[in-house]
Design a protein around this motif. Structure first.
Motif, PDB file in Angstrom:
ATOM      1  N   GLY A  13       1.994   8.239  -5.328  1.00  0.00           N
ATOM      2  CA  GLY A  13       0.620   8.423  -4.883  1.00  0.00           C
ATOM      3  C   GLY A  13      -0.166   7.129  -4.902  1.00  0.00           C
ATOM      4  N   ASN A  14      -0.912   6.898  -3.794  1.00  0.00           N
ATOM      5  CA  ASN A  14      -1.687   5.662  -3.665  1.00  0.00           C
ATOM      6  C   ASN A  14      -3.064   5.954  -3.072  1.00  0.00           C
ATOM      7  OD1 ASN A  14       0.512   3.428  -4.165  1.00  0.00           O
ATOM      8  ND2 ASN A  14       1.444   5.011  -2.914  1.00  0.00           N
ATOM      9  N   ALA A  15      -4.105   5.456  -3.730  1.00  0.00           N
ATOM     10  CA  ALA A  15      -5.469   5.576  -3.203  1.00  0.00           C
ATOM     11  C   ALA A  15      -6.338   4.533  -3.892  1.00  0.00           C
ATOM     12  CB  ALA A  15      -6.032   6.973  -3.466  1.00  0.00           C
ATOM     13  N   GLY A  24     -19.079   2.343   0.685  1.00  0.00           N
ATOM     14  CA  GLY A  24     -17.699   1.907   0.518  1.00  0.00           C
ATOM     15  C   GLY A  24     -16.752   2.817   1.274  1.00  0.00           C
ATOM     16  N   PHE A  25     -15.481   2.636   1.032  1.00  0.00           N
ATOM     17  CA  PHE A  25     -14.468   3.413   1.754  1.00  0.00           C
ATOM     18  C   PHE A  25     -13.200   3.475   0.922  1.00  0.00           C
ATOM     19  CE2 PHE A  25     -14.461  -1.027   2.919  1.00  0.00           C
ATOM     20  CZ  PHE A  25     -13.127  -1.393   2.745  1.00  0.00           C
ATOM     21  N   PHE A  26     -12.342   4.389   1.299  1.00  0.00           N
ATOM     22  CA  PHE A  26     -11.038   4.476   0.643  1.00  0.00           C
ATOM     23  C   PHE A  26      -9.979   3.834   1.522  1.00  0.00           C
ATOM     24  CE2 PHE A  26     -13.213   8.023  -1.466  1.00  0.00           C
ATOM     25  CZ  PHE A  26     -12.848   7.795  -2.779  1.00  0.00           C
ATOM     26  N   ILE A  27      -8.951   3.303   0.877  1.00  0.00           N
ATOM     27  CA  ILE A  27      -7.729   2.942   1.591  1.00  0.00           C
ATOM     28  C   ILE A  27      -6.641   3.850   1.039  1.00  0.00           C
ATOM     29  CG2 ILE A  27      -5.974   1.166   1.999  1.00  0.00           C
ATOM     30  CD1 ILE A  27      -8.146  -0.891   2.080  1.00  0.00           C
ATOM     31  N   ASP A  28      -6.101   4.692   1.912  1.00  0.00           N
ATOM     32  CA  ASP A  28      -5.088   5.706   1.612  1.00  0.00           C
ATOM     33  C   ASP A  28      -5.640   6.834   0.734  1.00  0.00           C
ATOM     34  OD1 ASP A  28      -3.087   4.668   3.209  1.00  0.00           O
ATOM     35  OD2 ASP A  28      -2.290   3.369   1.640  1.00  0.00           O
ATOM     36  N   MET A  29      -4.999   7.976   0.846  1.00  0.00           N
ATOM     37  CA  MET A  29      -5.470   9.147   0.114  1.00  0.00           C
ATOM     38  C   MET A  29      -4.263   9.961  -0.382  1.00  0.00           C
ATOM     39  SD  MET A  29      -7.888  10.528  -1.241  1.00  0.00           S
ATOM     40  CE  MET A  29      -9.099   9.281  -0.735  1.00  0.00           C
ATOM     41  N   GLY A  30      -3.509   9.320  -1.275  1.00  0.00           N
ATOM     42  CA  GLY A  30      -2.310   9.983  -1.810  1.00  0.00           C
ATOM     43  C   GLY A  30      -2.562  10.628  -3.155  1.00  0.00           C
ATOM     44  N   THR A  31      -3.749  11.227  -3.307  1.00  0.00           N
ATOM     45  CA  THR A  31      -4.052  11.923  -4.557  1.00  0.00           C
ATOM     46  C   THR A  31      -4.916  13.131  -4.252  1.00  0.00           C
ATOM     47  OG1 THR A  31      -4.811  11.621  -6.830  1.00  0.00           O
ATOM     48  CG2 THR A  31      -6.139  10.585  -5.127  1.00  0.00           C
TER      49      THR A  31
END
Ligand code: ZN
Ligand code: ZN
Length: 256
Positions: A13-15, A24-31
């Motif tokens: 999982g990566n976020a 702001g913003f997220f990079i990836d949503m592996g959670t």
């Protein structure tokens, strides 16, 4: 002041959040959505501060929380055309979502976010350079088989680099994975080893690098101490901070 906060980083999982408390913003949503909402609450970031989710590629460790989160947080999803299409075909994105294909730099609030193509076995994977207008430049760069000249040049401009240090080659070779998987990970479209990450760190340490965050460690084929050792040696005499991101975020903010 802008900061980078990693919610999770591993093969499962990566976020990452980049921004301030107001934008702001997220990079990836592996959670999962609960982890994200807990983070926003603890960091005192209002939901409306989140301006989008940038995706590197469609592998599940980068998108598994995406479709549920978009129900709570209906923000635009930025990705390459290939990634958007792959997610649409899998039913993870639908016409209900706002999909924005990236052709080049995206102007998002106080940041310019630029995708760079990576060599990885996905539809059209990318990593990102994040430039704060009148501020620092950072990069989030995971899931790549090797570091191309273009990516190395991009990373050379950055003071903070989150860089994949996926596996120790010996642990992978002697480990439990089936042959085809070992071959895939070691290939030019797989993942960066500790040695490959360290080689890149060695180059960057002579340029603008001030801090490297080692990311996306394999749970079976790596140890945090091994990843750390390789990159600590690589920075040599340069005053460069080396940090291994744990599988789950520890609440640490890295100010850009
Ligand atoms: Zn991947
Ligand atoms: Zn991954």
């Amino acid at each position: 002041m802008s900061f980078l906060y990693n919610l999770c980083s591993s093969s499962s999982g990566n976020a990452t959040y980049i921004g301030t408390q107001t934008e702001g913003f997220f990079i990836d949503m592996g959670t999962g959505v609960r982890t994200v909402l807990r983070f926003l609450k603890e960091a005192q970031i209002e939901k409306r501060a989140v301006q989008g989710i940038f995706l590197t590629h469609e592998h599940s460790d980068h998108v598994k929380g995406l479709s549920t989160l978009l129900k709570y947080l209906p923000v635009p999803v930025y990705a390459s055309r290939g990634t958007l299409l792959a997610l649409y075909e899998k039913g993870i994105l639908s016409n209900q979502n706002r999909m924005i294909p990236l052709n080049g730099p995206a102007d998002i609030g106080r940041f310019i976010v630029t995708p760079y193509a990576t060599s990885h076995d996905a539809a059209e994977s990318v990593c990102y350079q994040i430039q704060e207008k009148n501020g620092a430049t950072a990069a989030v760069c995971t899931d790549l088989g090797y570091v191309s000249e273009e990516i190395e040049a991009m990373l050379s401009e950055c003071s903070t680099v989150m860089l994949e240090s996926n596996h120790d080659r010996e642990m992978l070779r002697n480990g439990p994975y089936p042959y085809f998987l070992k071959k895939r990970i070691l290939s030019d479209s797989g993942h960066l080893s500790n040695a490959q990450a360290a080689q890149t760190v060695r180059t960057l340490a002579d340029r603008n690098l001030q801090r490297v965050l080692l990311a996306h460690l394999s749970e079976h084929n790596n140890l945090p101490a091994l990843a750390l050792q390789s990159s600590l040696e690589a920075v040599g005499e340069n005053a460069c901070e080396v940090y291994v991101l744990p599988k789950w975020g520890e609440g640490r903010r890295f100010f850009l």
